[in-house]
Scaffold this active site. Sequence first.
Site, PDB file in Angstrom:
ATOM      1  N   ASP A 145      -7.192   3.102  12.415  1.00 10.02           N
ATOM      2  CA  ASP A 145      -5.941   3.855  12.276  1.00 10.02           C
ATOM      3  C   ASP A 145      -6.126   5.193  11.570  1.00 10.02           C
ATOM      4  OD1 ASP A 145      -4.402   2.075  13.648  1.00 10.02           O
ATOM      5  OD2 ASP A 145      -3.790   0.936  11.878  1.00 10.02           O
TER       6      ASP A 145
ATOM      7  N   ASP B 210       0.819  -1.220   0.000  1.00 11.92           N
ATOM      8  CA  ASP B 210       0.000   0.000   0.000  1.00 11.92           C
ATOM      9  C   ASP B 210       0.848   1.263   0.000  1.00 11.92           C
ATOM     10  OD1 ASP B 210      -2.486  -1.135  -0.093  1.00 11.92           O
ATOM     11  OD2 ASP B 210      -2.881  -0.985   2.060  1.00 11.92           O
TER      12      ASP B 210
ATOM     13  N   ARG C 299       0.206   4.785  16.980  1.00 13.96           N
ATOM     14  CA  ARG C 299      -0.197   5.740  15.931  1.00 13.96           C
ATOM     15  C   ARG C 299       0.089   7.198  16.276  1.00 13.96           C
ATOM     16  NH1 ARG C 299       0.662   1.243  13.781  1.00 13.96           N
ATOM     17  NH2 ARG C 299      -0.749   0.552  12.144  1.00 13.96           N
TER      18      ARG C 299
ATOM     19  N   SER D 190      -2.620 -10.279   7.559  1.00 17.21           N
ATOM     20  CA  SER D 190      -2.146  -8.896   7.603  1.00 17.21           C
ATOM     21  C   SER D 190      -1.679  -8.655   9.041  1.00 17.21           C
ATOM     22  CB  SER D 190      -3.299  -7.972   7.213  1.00 17.21           C
ATOM     23  OG  SER D 190      -3.078  -6.699   7.743  1.00 17.21           O
TER      24      SER D 190
HETATM   25  N1  ARG Z   1      -7.954  -3.496  15.799  1.00 15.27           N
HETATM   26  C1  ARG Z   1      -6.711  -3.036  16.301  1.00 15.27           C
HETATM   27  C2  ARG Z   1      -6.707  -1.538  16.443  1.00 15.27           C
HETATM   28  O1  ARG Z   1      -7.439  -0.870  15.782  1.00 15.27           O
HETATM   29  C3  ARG Z   1      -5.518  -3.561  15.550  1.00 15.27           C
HETATM   30  C4  ARG Z   1      -5.477  -3.290  14.110  1.00 15.27           C
HETATM   31  C5  ARG Z   1      -4.222  -3.815  13.550  1.00 15.27           C
HETATM   32  N2  ARG Z   1      -4.184  -3.838  12.131  1.00 15.27           N
HETATM   33  C6  ARG Z   1      -3.868  -2.831  11.339  1.00 15.27           C
HETATM   34  N3  ARG Z   1      -3.865  -3.051  10.076  1.00 15.27           N
HETATM   35  N4  ARG Z   1      -3.541  -1.686  11.774  1.00 15.27           N
HETATM   36  O2  ARG Z   1      -5.946  -0.996  17.195  1.00 15.27           O
END
Ligand code: ARG
Length: 436
Positions: A153, A44, A124, A203
Amino acid sequence: MLCYKKVVKFKNTAWKVRGIIRISKTGEQNITEKFVLAYSGGLDTSVLIKYLQEKYSAEVITVTVDVGQQEDIKGAEAKAKKLGVLKHFSIDAKDEFVTDYIFPAVKANALYEGKYPISTSLSRPLIAKKMVEIAEKEGATGLAHGCTGRGNDQVRFDITLGSLAPDKKIIAPVRDWGMTRDEEIAYAKAKGIPVSTAAKKFSIDASVWGRAIECGLLEDANNEPPEEAYEWTVAPEKAPNTPEYVTIQFEAGIPVSVNKEKLKPLELIETMNKIAGKHGVGRIDHIEDRLVGIKSREVYECPAATVILEAHKDLEKMVMTRHEVLFKQYIDAEWVFLAYAGLWVDPLKDDLDAFINKSQENVTGEVRLKLYKGGLRVVGRNSPMSLYDKNLANYNIKTSFNQSYSKGFIELWGLQTRMHNALKRSTKKQKGAKST
Ligand code: ARG
């Protein structure tokens, strides 16, 4: 506002994208965008480099932030450079991640929906902060990330970036471009972006606080995750046949040593990942409520987080008053929700941190845990700040606890409850008398 300008002379007949420069028919001056892109080295974000260069006529600066994801950071850098980025930054933010993000989460007993130690969510805002620092230093006009429109995210990036850099354009092209996976691969091939032939089964997103495993056959919430999904934990049935005891020492709510050995913050987390992972501790499989309303099946392995959070919560109960313990549960629930929901930079989070930090002053002591075949149990704890007094708690009559006070206490404690029940009985009787 900082802008990156480039004067382009009339050269061609039509609007044409040539590298980073947009050439107009009239030859007028054009502003070229300069984007800082959060780059993982995956498909991506690699496609995004080319996409930003072409669609936005942008120069791209890539940033890969190491939060302990155990990915090939050097490889990502090489790939970015190959794809013609203006500059690339690899930032080792592991120490900062542990002290400024994981430790506050420990103090807040942070488990989203009672299960998930927010190992992805926590990273993040830190990645966003690093992006902004670089954007400012490099005079970038915009910030780009590779999140889709379905997950959490995007919320975390957009809100943090928008709060820290309100003057910059924030874009998430993957959310808007509407390319399928196959179209993306075709685009990548056409643009000379290396696509790994090994079809990925899952993933993955990881930080030193845990590893999230998604997609593939895990999307059927009824499928048990196969062994190959896990990398940091052994299958409980294959774990050692003898239990292992581990003692974690906390000072003011923060873990400082393991089995009496003082460790640096990052070292401590890595050590606990290894110890707990060896015993198959820290596997999590649950249905999670995403912010955008989707329920998703999430599989994680968070060995260190699982053990440390369990130990911390236990120690709090030994050193805090019951009023503190109960009230802090509300604060903790709000804190983890804010961190999960992308509101790391909301002032409420700071307010809660102030409360939580104050509450941790006495959270000092040791917790002993037993790890065995995927199982984890606290089996002992001690603290110089303990409110537990075995002389009070024992069943021996001769203690300093004056039992004669209990009768009066119960009289007052249950006063309203007894009044209510007496009233209920008498109204029932009256009703009964009327109906006969
Ligand atoms: N559901 C989790 C969160 O939102 C983990 C997501 C992990 N995967 C990703 N592709 N960021 O924190």
